[in-house]
Enzyme design. Sequence first.
Site, PDB file in Angstrom:
ATOM      1  N   ASP A 178      37.109  26.187  -9.504  1.00 23.84           N
ATOM      2  CA  ASP A 178      36.738  25.347  -8.819  1.00 23.84           C
ATOM      3  C   ASP A 178      35.576  24.681 -10.359  1.00 23.84           C
ATOM      4  OD1 ASP A 178      35.820  22.246  -7.522  1.00 23.84           O
ATOM      5  OD2 ASP A 178      33.876  23.689  -7.618  1.00 23.84           O
ATOM      6  N   HIS A 228      42.635  23.738  -1.302  1.00 19.49           N
ATOM      7  CA  HIS A 228      41.536  23.910  -2.612  1.00 19.49           C
ATOM      8  C   HIS A 228      40.627  25.678  -2.483  1.00 19.49           C
ATOM      9  CE1 HIS A 228      39.112  23.275  -5.762  1.00 19.49           C
ATOM     10  NE2 HIS A 228      37.342  23.486  -4.814  1.00 19.49           N
TER      11      HIS A 228
END
Length: 295
Positions: A104, A266
């Site tokens: 990320d 995620h």
Amino acid sequence: MFDGFTLDRIDVGDVELRVRHGGDGPPVLLLHGHPRTHVTWHRVAPLLAHGHVVVCPDLRGYGQSTKPPTVDDHSTYSKRAMARDGVALMRALGHERFAVVGHDRGSYVAQRLALDHPAAVTRLAVLDGVPIGEALARADAKFASSWWHWFFLGQTAKPAERVINADPDAWYRGSAEQMGAEAYQDYRAAIHDPATVHAMCEDYRAGLGVDRAADDADRAAGRRIGCPVLFGWSTRDDMVELYGDPAAIWRNWADEVQTVEIDSGHHMAEEAPVQLAGALLDFLRADRDPADAQK
């Protein structure tokens, strides 16, 4: 968590980083994303530590690391500054060359580290991210509808901090079931700290400005990542939906790009730690001694 690891606070120049480190073998630096802390790696790091020294810091501004003062261009929270922190941290621990893994927002720091400090980085793994400059160049209506938070967190006319701080748990929506009880407690302490929330917004403000400019300057100059790259993405996230073939974007930045799909949402380090650790160990194996690599 982190059985056998040492918890430290290490001065890296501009800031002091909270860091856990442990294991034995070639060093690898793990960089978390937003809104996590280094504790997001608590299920992955011990699996890597059987063959590597594993170093997990809170990025500057995040968790319990120093929150430097805000400046007009937000460069105190730039990925370039965070990359310098990473090099200084690893040198403080005795590692001149190391692999780096970023997820990320951490993937942008890892990318910048490989570009700005190529002599230090042996291998680069980027997870659930493409370069900021590339993402913003493709920021169409689909991107804006899915990733609108980039622009909400990054703008300053109506700062996002007031909205987030009104109810951090509702905004971020983490859970002990996904993260583990101790990791969840650490995460909640971070998101309930207004100074940390401000720092995380500054990360996004830097992303829309100085970080994008750094990426665009590198592309214009033809700079490329010289070390091997692993790009990994979560199958239940939106990387493919947004970019079609996101690996093709990384091939514009590096000559040697491997890919791996992680069966996860995620936050792959929390949701699929065994698969992720296995993929990273396979990728990092070339950095180990030949005899060890056979084990």
